[in-house]
Design a protein around this motif. Structure first.
Motif, PDB file in Angstrom:
ATOM      1  N   GLY A  14      11.386  44.864   9.250  1.00  0.00           N
ATOM      2  CA  GLY A  14      10.126  45.169  10.013  1.00  0.00           C
ATOM      3  C   GLY A  14       9.898  45.663  11.196  1.00  0.00           C
ATOM      4  O   GLY A  14      11.211  45.648  11.995  1.00  0.00           O
ATOM      5  N   ALA A  15       8.848  46.018  11.863  1.00  0.00           N
ATOM      6  CA  ALA A  15       8.896  46.608  13.143  1.00  0.00           C
ATOM      7  C   ALA A  15       9.431  45.215  14.180  1.00  0.00           C
ATOM      8  O   ALA A  15       9.205  43.960  13.737  1.00  0.00           O
ATOM      9  CB  ALA A  15       7.593  46.945  13.427  1.00  0.00           C
ATOM     10  N   GLU A  16      10.045  45.905  15.420  1.00  0.00           N
ATOM     11  CA  GLU A  16      10.695  44.836  16.294  1.00  0.00           C
ATOM     12  C   GLU A  16       9.758  45.119  17.557  1.00  0.00           C
ATOM     13  O   GLU A  16       9.859  46.393  18.135  1.00  0.00           O
ATOM     14  CB  GLU A  16      11.966  44.820  16.413  1.00  0.00           C
ATOM     15  N   VAL A  17       9.615  44.059  18.448  1.00  0.00           N
ATOM     16  CA  VAL A  17       9.265  44.485  19.613  1.00  0.00           C
ATOM     17  C   VAL A  17      10.412  43.511  20.737  1.00  0.00           C
ATOM     18  O   VAL A  17      10.503  42.106  20.462  1.00  0.00           O
ATOM     19  CB  VAL A  17       7.979  43.844  19.912  1.00  0.00           C
ATOM     20  N   LYS A  18      11.056  44.074  21.536  1.00  0.00           N
ATOM     21  CA  LYS A  18      12.193  43.548  22.216  1.00  0.00           C
ATOM     22  C   LYS A  18      11.958  43.699  23.644  1.00  0.00           C
ATOM     23  O   LYS A  18      11.259  44.802  24.181  1.00  0.00           O
ATOM     24  CB  LYS A  18      13.400  43.688  21.678  1.00  0.00           C
ATOM     25  N   LYS A  19      12.783  42.916  24.686  1.00  0.00           N
ATOM     26  CA  LYS A  19      12.843  43.328  25.914  1.00  0.00           C
ATOM     27  C   LYS A  19      14.107  43.782  26.145  1.00  0.00           C
ATOM     28  O   LYS A  19      15.147  43.920  25.746  1.00  0.00           O
ATOM     29  CB  LYS A  19      12.648  41.820  26.730  1.00  0.00           C
ATOM     30  N   PRO A  20      14.275  44.616  27.347  1.00  0.00           N
ATOM     31  CA  PRO A  20      15.224  45.329  27.900  1.00  0.00           C
ATOM     32  C   PRO A  20      16.543  44.140  28.167  1.00  0.00           C
ATOM     33  O   PRO A  20      16.121  43.203  28.519  1.00  0.00           O
ATOM     34  CB  PRO A  20      14.901  46.152  29.144  1.00  0.00           C
ATOM     35  N   GLY A  21      17.668  44.429  27.512  1.00  0.00           N
ATOM     36  CA  GLY A  21      18.711  43.648  27.606  1.00  0.00           C
ATOM     37  C   GLY A  21      18.972  42.563  26.437  1.00  0.00           C
ATOM     38  O   GLY A  21      19.928  42.116  26.119  1.00  0.00           O
ATOM     39  N   GLU A  22      17.839  42.799  25.318  1.00  0.00           N
ATOM     40  CA  GLU A  22      18.006  41.814  24.150  1.00  0.00           C
ATOM     41  C   GLU A  22      18.751  42.586  23.061  1.00  0.00           C
ATOM     42  O   GLU A  22      19.083  43.831  23.259  1.00  0.00           O
ATOM     43  CB  GLU A  22      16.583  41.677  23.858  1.00  0.00           C
ATOM     44  N   SER A  23      19.404  41.942  22.240  1.00  0.00           N
ATOM     45  CA  SER A  23      20.170  42.347  21.043  1.00  0.00           C
ATOM     46  C   SER A  23      19.202  42.466  19.945  1.00  0.00           C
ATOM     47  O   SER A  23      18.044  41.939  19.935  1.00  0.00           O
ATOM     48  CB  SER A  23      21.404  41.469  20.975  1.00  0.00           C
ATOM     49  N   LEU A  24      19.640  43.290  19.186  1.00  0.00           N
ATOM     50  CA  LEU A  24      18.780  43.724  17.948  1.00  0.00           C
ATOM     51  C   LEU A  24      19.794  44.090  16.575  1.00  0.00           C
ATOM     52  O   LEU A  24      20.666  44.777  16.855  1.00  0.00           O
ATOM     53  CB  LEU A  24      17.645  44.614  18.203  1.00  0.00           C
ATOM     54  N   LYS A  25      19.399  43.645  15.443  1.00  0.00           N
ATOM     55  CA  LYS A  25      19.964  44.182  14.435  1.00  0.00           C
ATOM     56  C   LYS A  25      18.809  44.390  13.216  1.00  0.00           C
ATOM     57  O   LYS A  25      18.197  43.703  12.915  1.00  0.00           O
ATOM     58  CB  LYS A  25      20.911  43.217  13.711  1.00  0.00           C
ATOM     59  N   ILE A  26      18.919  45.593  12.931  1.00  0.00           N
ATOM     60  CA  ILE A  26      17.857  46.091  11.517  1.00  0.00           C
ATOM     61  C   ILE A  26      18.753  46.422  10.533  1.00  0.00           C
ATOM     62  O   ILE A  26      19.722  46.628  10.418  1.00  0.00           O
ATOM     63  CB  ILE A  26      17.017  47.397  12.194  1.00  0.00           C
ATOM     64  N   SER A  27      17.857  46.122   9.509  1.00  0.00           N
ATOM     65  CA  SER A  27      18.650  46.170   8.046  1.00  0.00           C
ATOM     66  C   SER A  27      17.890  47.252   7.292  1.00  0.00           C
ATOM     67  O   SER A  27      16.923  47.832   7.196  1.00  0.00           O
ATOM     68  CB  SER A  27      18.757  44.898   7.382  1.00  0.00           C
ATOM     69  N   CYS A  28      18.739  47.632   6.104  1.00  0.00           N
ATOM     70  CA  CYS A  28      18.397  48.679   5.117  1.00  0.00           C
ATOM     71  C   CYS A  28      18.989  48.316   3.873  1.00  0.00           C
ATOM     72  O   CYS A  28      20.168  48.180   3.955  1.00  0.00           O
ATOM     73  CB  CYS A  28      18.719  50.133   5.516  1.00  0.00           C
ATOM     74  N   LYS A  29      18.190  48.084   2.953  1.00  0.00           N
ATOM     75  CA  LYS A  29      18.587  47.307   1.601  1.00  0.00           C
ATOM     76  C   LYS A  29      18.285  48.386   0.610  1.00  0.00           C
ATOM     77  O   LYS A  29      16.989  48.742   0.304  1.00  0.00           O
ATOM     78  CB  LYS A  29      17.861  46.042   1.294  1.00  0.00           C
TER      79      LYS A  29
END
Lengths: 108, 120
Positions: free
Chosen positions: B8-23
């Protein structure tokens, strides 16, 4: 890097034929794929390998590729065909997958 | 039905990490190359890179090499796109898509997209 050039917009009246071009140096030697993207949705492949149509795509959609221009042709255009259309190739020189900038088809 | 389902959609701050997926579902996920494609209003569709889940061979666009990491876990039919330090310019919609047969082939199956917003 290889560049694909598409017109930003094409307009056509319902029932007529829309032609969307994709220009690239020597594009005739590459396999061109076309995608349709409606607002808020993911792209959908409508033509692959220049002129082949996946199952479920109407025969009204066809493709051609010659010289420096590939063309997506949509016959008997319907209001539901209004969307953005992107061309795409694989560039063997760089092993990159390249997209055109997209063309917005407006059905008047 | 064959499909790719993204996180799903993500809201993050600059400098943060993120991992999105695809199944992937209803097909042999390990046997098809998966591409990641970025879409921004100003730049259309951009190819980021591809992965072969069977052996995790990966290729990157020069524009994204070093900026993101593409990975996959074939045991759970899932591919990933990750950032260690997000920037505002990473705000976009990210699509995963399957190559038809070979990695040079068309993208015949697309995920629904994951919207990433990076804002302070």
């Amino acid at each position: 890097s290889y560049v694909l050039t598409q017109p930003p917009s094409v307009s056509v009246a319902p029932g007529l034929t829309a032609r969307i071009t994709c220009g690239g140096n020597g594009i005739e030697y590459k396999s061109v794929h076309w995608y349709q993207q409606k607002p808020g949705q993911a792209p959908v492949m409508v033509v692959y390998d220049d002129r082949d149509r996946p199952s479920g795509i109407p025969e009204r959609f066809s493709g051609s590729n010659s010289g420096n221009t590939a063309t997506l042709t949509i016959n008997r255009v319907e209001v539901g065909d209004e969307a953005d259309y992107f061309c795409q190739v694989w560039d063997s020189t760089t092993d990159h997958r390249v997209f055109g900038g997209g063309t917005k088809l407006t059905v008047l | 039905e064959v499909h790719l389902v993204q996180s799903g959609a993500e809201v993050k701050k600059p400098g943060e990490s993120l991992k999105i997926s695809c199944k992937g579902s209803e097909y042999s996920f390990a046997s098809y190359w998966i591409a990641w494609v970025r879409q921004t209003p100003g730049k259309g569709l951009e190819w980021m890179g591809i992965i072969f889940p069977g052996d995790s061979e990966t290729k990157y666009s020069p524009s994204f090499r070093g900026q993101v990491t593409i990975s996959a876990d074939k045991s759970i039919n899932t591919a990933y796109l990750q950032w260690t330090s997000l920037k505002a310019s990473d705000s976009a919609i990210y699509f995963c898509a399957r190559h038809r047969h070979t990695q040079q082939d068309a993208l015949d199956l697309w995920g629904q997209g994951t919207k990433v917003t990076v804002s302070s």
